[in-house]
Design a protein around this motif. Structure first.
Motif, PDB file in Angstrom:
ATOM      1  N   ASN A   1      17.540  48.167  55.501  1.00 41.32           N
ATOM      2  CA  ASN A   1      17.208  48.595  56.853  1.00 41.32           C
ATOM      3  C   ASN A   1      17.144  50.121  56.887  1.00 41.32           C
ATOM      4  OD1 ASN A   1      16.900  48.609  59.666  1.00 41.32           O
ATOM      5  ND2 ASN A   1      19.108  48.812  59.964  1.00 41.32           N
ATOM      6  N   THR A   2      16.208  50.672  57.665  1.00 39.82           N
ATOM      7  CA  THR A   2      16.156  52.130  57.825  1.00 39.82           C
ATOM      8  C   THR A   2      16.903  52.505  59.095  1.00 39.82           C
ATOM      9  OG1 THR A   2      13.983  52.172  56.777  1.00 39.82           O
ATOM     10  CG2 THR A   2      14.663  54.150  57.960  1.00 39.82           C
ATOM     11  N   PRO A   3      18.088  53.102  58.972  1.00 41.06           N
ATOM     12  CA  PRO A   3      18.925  53.403  60.145  1.00 41.06           C
ATOM     13  C   PRO A   3      18.477  54.684  60.855  1.00 41.06           C
ATOM     14  CG  PRO A   3      20.047  54.067  58.137  1.00 41.06           C
ATOM     15  CD  PRO A   3      18.735  53.493  57.714  1.00 41.06           C
ATOM     16  N   TRP A   4      17.380  54.588  61.596  1.00 42.73           N
ATOM     17  CA  TRP A   4      16.829  55.780  62.248  1.00 42.73           C
ATOM     18  C   TRP A   4      17.823  56.396  63.229  1.00 42.73           C
ATOM     19  CZ3 TRP A   4      12.800  57.851  60.046  1.00 42.73           C
ATOM     20  CH2 TRP A   4      11.930  57.037  59.303  1.00 42.73           C
TER      21      TRP A   4
ATOM     22  N   GLN B   1      26.985  79.327  59.474  1.00 43.42           N
ATOM     23  CA  GLN B   1      27.556  80.071  60.603  1.00 43.42           C
ATOM     24  C   GLN B   1      27.895  79.163  61.782  1.00 43.42           C
ATOM     25  OE1 GLN B   1      24.921  83.316  61.606  1.00 43.42           O
ATOM     26  NE2 GLN B   1      25.113  84.249  59.585  1.00 43.42           N
ATOM     27  N   ARG B   2      27.260  77.986  61.854  1.00 44.16           N
ATOM     28  CA  ARG B   2      27.531  77.102  62.997  1.00 44.16           C
ATOM     29  C   ARG B   2      28.233  75.801  62.592  1.00 44.16           C
ATOM     30  NH1 ARG B   2      22.076  76.309  61.930  1.00 44.16           N
ATOM     31  NH2 ARG B   2      21.672  74.128  61.391  1.00 44.16           N
ATOM     32  N   LEU B   3      28.309  75.491  61.269  1.00 41.61           N
ATOM     33  CA  LEU B   3      28.910  74.234  60.812  1.00 41.61           C
ATOM     34  C   LEU B   3      30.247  74.500  60.122  1.00 41.61           C
ATOM     35  CD1 LEU B   3      25.694  72.613  59.275  1.00 41.61           C
ATOM     36  CD2 LEU B   3      26.756  72.023  61.461  1.00 41.61           C
ATOM     37  N   ASP B   4      31.307  73.875  60.625  1.00 37.42           N
ATOM     38  CA  ASP B   4      32.605  74.016  59.963  1.00 37.42           C
ATOM     39  C   ASP B   4      32.794  72.878  58.958  1.00 37.42           C
ATOM     40  OD1 ASP B   4      33.151  71.806  61.554  1.00 37.42           O
ATOM     41  OD2 ASP B   4      34.260  72.959  63.044  1.00 37.42           O
ATOM     42  N   LEU B   5      33.876  72.950  58.187  1.00 39.16           N
ATOM     43  CA  LEU B   5      34.116  71.959  57.132  1.00 39.16           C
ATOM     44  C   LEU B   5      34.274  70.557  57.711  1.00 39.16           C
ATOM     45  CD1 LEU B   5      34.628  71.256  54.185  1.00 39.16           C
ATOM     46  CD2 LEU B   5      37.043  71.860  54.523  1.00 39.16           C
ATOM     47  N   ALA B   6      34.968  70.439  58.837  1.00 30.16           N
ATOM     48  CA  ALA B   6      35.187  69.119  59.446  1.00 30.16           C
ATOM     49  C   ALA B   6      33.852  68.451  59.789  1.00 30.16           C
ATOM     50  CB  ALA B   6      36.046  69.260  60.700  1.00 30.16           C
ATOM     51  N   THR B   7      32.922  69.232  60.327  1.00 35.31           N
ATOM     52  CA  THR B   7      31.608  68.682  60.697  1.00 35.31           C
ATOM     53  C   THR B   7      30.832  68.257  59.456  1.00 35.31           C
ATOM     54  OG1 THR B   7      31.538  70.134  62.629  1.00 35.31           O
ATOM     55  CG2 THR B   7      29.460  69.148  61.928  1.00 35.31           C
ATOM     56  N   LEU B   8      30.890  69.078  58.417  1.00 36.75           N
ATOM     57  CA  LEU B   8      30.183  68.745  57.180  1.00 36.75           C
ATOM     58  C   LEU B   8      30.724  67.451  56.569  1.00 36.75           C
ATOM     59  CD1 LEU B   8      29.886  72.301  55.566  1.00 36.75           C
ATOM     60  CD2 LEU B   8      28.034  70.931  56.522  1.00 36.75           C
ATOM     61  N   LEU B   9      32.049  67.260  56.644  1.00 35.13           N
ATOM     62  CA  LEU B   9      32.652  66.030  56.108  1.00 35.13           C
ATOM     63  C   LEU B   9      32.272  64.816  56.958  1.00 35.13           C
ATOM     64  CD1 LEU B   9      36.175  67.390  55.091  1.00 35.13           C
ATOM     65  CD2 LEU B   9      34.295  66.735  53.567  1.00 35.13           C
ATOM     66  N   GLN B  10      32.176  65.012  58.277  1.00 35.78           N
ATOM     67  CA  GLN B  10      31.714  63.930  59.161  1.00 35.78           C
ATOM     68  C   GLN B  10      30.281  63.524  58.803  1.00 35.78           C
ATOM     69  OE1 GLN B  10      32.107  65.209  63.234  1.00 35.78           O
ATOM     70  NE2 GLN B  10      34.324  65.530  63.065  1.00 35.78           N
ATOM     71  N   CYS B  11      29.457  64.525  58.533  1.00 39.18           N
ATOM     72  CA  CYS B  11      28.065  64.260  58.158  1.00 39.18           C
ATOM     73  C   CYS B  11      27.995  63.529  56.821  1.00 39.18           C
ATOM     74  CB  CYS B  11      27.284  65.571  58.074  1.00 39.18           C
ATOM     75  SG  CYS B  11      26.991  66.352  59.674  1.00 39.18           S
ATOM     76  N   GLN B  12      28.883  63.887  55.915  1.00 42.04           N
ATOM     77  CA  GLN B  12      28.922  63.216  54.612  1.00 42.04           C
ATOM     78  C   GLN B  12      29.287  61.739  54.784  1.00 42.04           C
ATOM     79  OE1 GLN B  12      32.041  64.358  51.746  1.00 42.04           O
ATOM     80  NE2 GLN B  12      30.407  64.733  50.256  1.00 42.04           N
ATOM     81  N   SER B  13      30.240  61.465  55.668  1.00 46.36           N
ATOM     82  CA  SER B  13      30.645  60.083  55.947  1.00 46.36           C
ATOM     83  C   SER B  13      29.498  59.306  56.599  1.00 46.36           C
ATOM     84  CB  SER B  13      31.870  60.094  56.868  1.00 46.36           C
ATOM     85  OG  SER B  13      32.224  58.787  57.237  1.00 46.36           O
ATOM     86  N   LEU B  14      28.803  59.968  57.506  1.00 50.64           N
ATOM     87  CA  LEU B  14      27.660  59.351  58.182  1.00 50.64           C
ATOM     88  C   LEU B  14      26.548  59.035  57.185  1.00 50.64           C
ATOM     89  CD1 LEU B  14      26.985  58.578  61.097  1.00 50.64           C
ATOM     90  CD2 LEU B  14      25.994  60.846  61.407  1.00 50.64           C
ATOM     91  N   LEU B  15      26.366  59.937  56.240  1.00 46.23           N
ATOM     92  CA  LEU B  15      25.331  59.748  55.216  1.00 46.23           C
ATOM     93  C   LEU B  15      25.677  58.562  54.310  1.00 46.23           C
ATOM     94  CD1 LEU B  15      22.669  61.152  54.534  1.00 46.23           C
ATOM     95  CD2 LEU B  15      23.889  62.529  52.861  1.00 46.23           C
ATOM     96  N   ALA B  16      26.966  58.351  54.073  1.00 47.92           N
ATOM     97  CA  ALA B  16      27.394  57.190  53.278  1.00 47.92           C
ATOM     98  C   ALA B  16      27.037  55.890  53.999  1.00 47.92           C
ATOM     99  CB  ALA B  16      28.898  57.266  53.026  1.00 47.92           C
ATOM    100  N   SER B  17      27.156  55.886  55.324  1.00 48.55           N
ATOM    101  CA  SER B  17      26.766  54.707  56.118  1.00 48.55           C
ATOM    102  C   SER B  17      25.265  54.470  56.034  1.00 48.55           C
ATOM    103  CB  SER B  17      27.173  54.901  57.583  1.00 48.55           C
ATOM    104  OG  SER B  17      28.567  55.067  57.703  1.00 48.55           O
ATOM    105  N   VAL B  18      24.511  55.571  56.028  1.00 47.34           N
ATOM    106  CA  VAL B  18      23.054  55.475  55.883  1.00 47.34           C
ATOM    107  C   VAL B  18      22.707  54.814  54.551  1.00 47.34           C
ATOM    108  CG1 VAL B  18      20.940  56.821  55.535  1.00 47.34           C
ATOM    109  CG2 VAL B  18      22.518  57.447  57.368  1.00 47.34           C
ATOM    110  N   GLU B  19      23.345  55.287  53.489  1.00 48.60           N
ATOM    111  CA  GLU B  19      23.077  54.746  52.151  1.00 48.60           C
ATOM    112  C   GLU B  19      23.418  53.256  52.087  1.00 48.60           C
ATOM    113  OE1 GLU B  19      23.840  56.053  47.527  1.00 48.60           O
ATOM    114  OE2 GLU B  19      25.428  56.430  48.998  1.00 48.60           O
ATOM    115  N   GLN B  20      24.523  52.884  52.722  1.00 47.68           N
ATOM    116  CA  GLN B  20      24.951  51.479  52.746  1.00 47.68           C
ATOM    117  C   GLN B  20      23.872  50.600  53.382  1.00 47.68           C
ATOM    118  OE1 GLN B  20      27.697  50.075  51.566  1.00 47.68           O
ATOM    119  NE2 GLN B  20      27.594  48.046  52.512  1.00 47.68           N
ATOM    120  N   GLN B  21      23.339  51.042  54.506  1.00 45.92           N
ATOM    121  CA  GLN B  21      22.325  50.243  55.206  1.00 45.92           C
ATOM    122  C   GLN B  21      21.028  50.158  54.417  1.00 45.92           C
ATOM    123  OE1 GLN B  21      21.637  50.352  59.337  1.00 45.92           O
ATOM    124  NE2 GLN B  21      23.690  51.048  59.885  1.00 45.92           N
ATOM    125  N   ILE B  22      20.655  51.258  53.776  1.00 46.82           N
ATOM    126  CA  ILE B  22      19.402  51.260  53.007  1.00 46.82           C
ATOM    127  C   ILE B  22      19.507  50.346  51.787  1.00 46.82           C
ATOM    128  CG2 ILE B  22      17.869  52.682  51.574  1.00 46.82           C
ATOM    129  CD1 ILE B  22      18.479  55.026  53.444  1.00 46.82           C
TER     130      ILE B  22
END
Length: 335
Positions: free
Chosen positions: A316-319, A290-311
């Motif tokens: 490194n743990t990207p806190w 109800q509060r997250l649109d598709l654009a935000t979810l895709l941004q989060c997916q991209s951010l999560l890919a950066s997290v995986e890259q660092q780990i």
């Protein structure tokens, strides 16, 4: 009959033959058992026999205890501590037999760990529940945790300001035993003085214990401040970054699948079923959508890919990225 620890007082006017006290929260379990023992003693059950399911334990001991009333006592309290609830055929038969032959001058208290769903379906368990009270000892969460702390503070004569009480609960959520010990310490140090945020900061150490499941539920529900608090505590507890990545990844992928299904006008029950999401948690996902649109979810997916890259590649743990993810996932993007 099944009740919870906070309902026990309503059921003590008349004792029942069996009490089953199961759960993993040590403070409430100890308080419940103490209350039952004191009530039984007050009503004349002055002989107490304690049995424990250890290596040397024999189920015959329970049968023998139920058949042998002392010459010096007319009423008997038998306690059986179960280290686990896999009691086997012998244990099942003994308990069913004990109930069938139980003397009206005896009371049986069984206590042990949390009962899984499959155990609660067993014949012996159902018969125990029908014969007396099954008292569920859950770890209180959210407002239930705060209500429990308020009661414990009141018993000790402590007076919290509203903001200080909320902060105290956040500091100890998930660790009721440590919270109770801290309240005892405060009652000795401060007495009846008002406890505000300043006093809290000076005298109390953060003892909250959290796990990944609480973090997942928190960001799905949109609780930004609490989610960041849990993340900070998980960092202090040296949580494995791969587990954190898994927690975010699983929920985010499911949110994307649900969002796509809704955009197509398709029902979502099959997605929940395939992902094995219990009905009680489905509401959390619906709140998030109800509060997250598709654009935000895709941004989060991209951010999560950066997290995986660092780990994976930078060890490194990207806190900071985990924090950014939490903020994006908990803020309303549809206003």
């Amino acid at each position: 009959m099944r009740i919870y620890t906070n309902q026990l007082a309503q059921h003590l006017s008349k004792l029942v033959p069996v009490y089953v006290v199961l759960g993993d929260e040590p403070l409430q379990k100890a308080q419940t058992l103490d209350t039952l023992r004191a009530t039984c003693l007050k009503q004349g059950f002055d002989e107490r026999i304690c049995l424990s399911q250890e290596q040397s334990f024999n189920w015959q001991q329970l049968e023998t205890a139920g058949q042998n009333l002392s010459l010096f006592s007319q009423k008997q309290l038998i306690e059986l501590e179960l280290s686990n609830l896999k009691i086997g055929q012998e244990g099942s038969k003994t308990l069913v037999s004990f109930l069938a032959q139980q003397s009206p001058d005896s009371i049986l208290i069984i206590h042990g760990p949390k009962a899984p769903a499959e155990t609660q379906k067993a014949k012996w368990f159902k018969q125990l529940e029908q014969a007396g009270l099954y008292i569920v000892v859950n770890q209180p969460e959210g407002r239930h945790f705060q209500q429990t702390i308020e009661r414990q503070a009141k018993v000790r004569g402590l007076n919290f300001e509203s903001e200080a009480l909320t902060k105290f609960c956040l500091m100890f959520e998930g660790n009721l035993l440590a919270a109770d010990q801290e309240l005892e310490k405060l009652s000795l140090q401060i007495g009846h003085y008002v406890i505000d945020s300043k006093v809290l900061k000076q005298r109390v150490t953060n003892q909250a214990q959290y796990n990944l499941f609480e973090l997942q539920d928190c960001f799905l529900a949109g609780h930004t401040e609490k989610a960041l608090t849990i993340l900070a505590r998980l960092r202090e507890q040296e949580m494995e970054p791969q587990l954190l990545f898994w927690a975010f990844s699983r929920e985010l992928n499911l949110l994307l699948s649900l969002n796509e299904s809704k955009l197509r006008g398709q029902p979502t029950h099959k997605i929940y079923q395939q992902a094995r999401v219990w009905q009680s948690r489905q509401q959390l996902f619906e709140q998030a959508l109800q509060r997250l649109d598709l654009a935000t979810l895709l941004q989060c997916q991209s951010l999560l890919a950066s997290v995986e890259q660092q780990i994976k590649h930078e060890f490194n743990t990207p806190w900071h990225l985990f924090s950014e993810l939490l903020i994006k996932l908990t803020v309303n993007h549809k206003d």
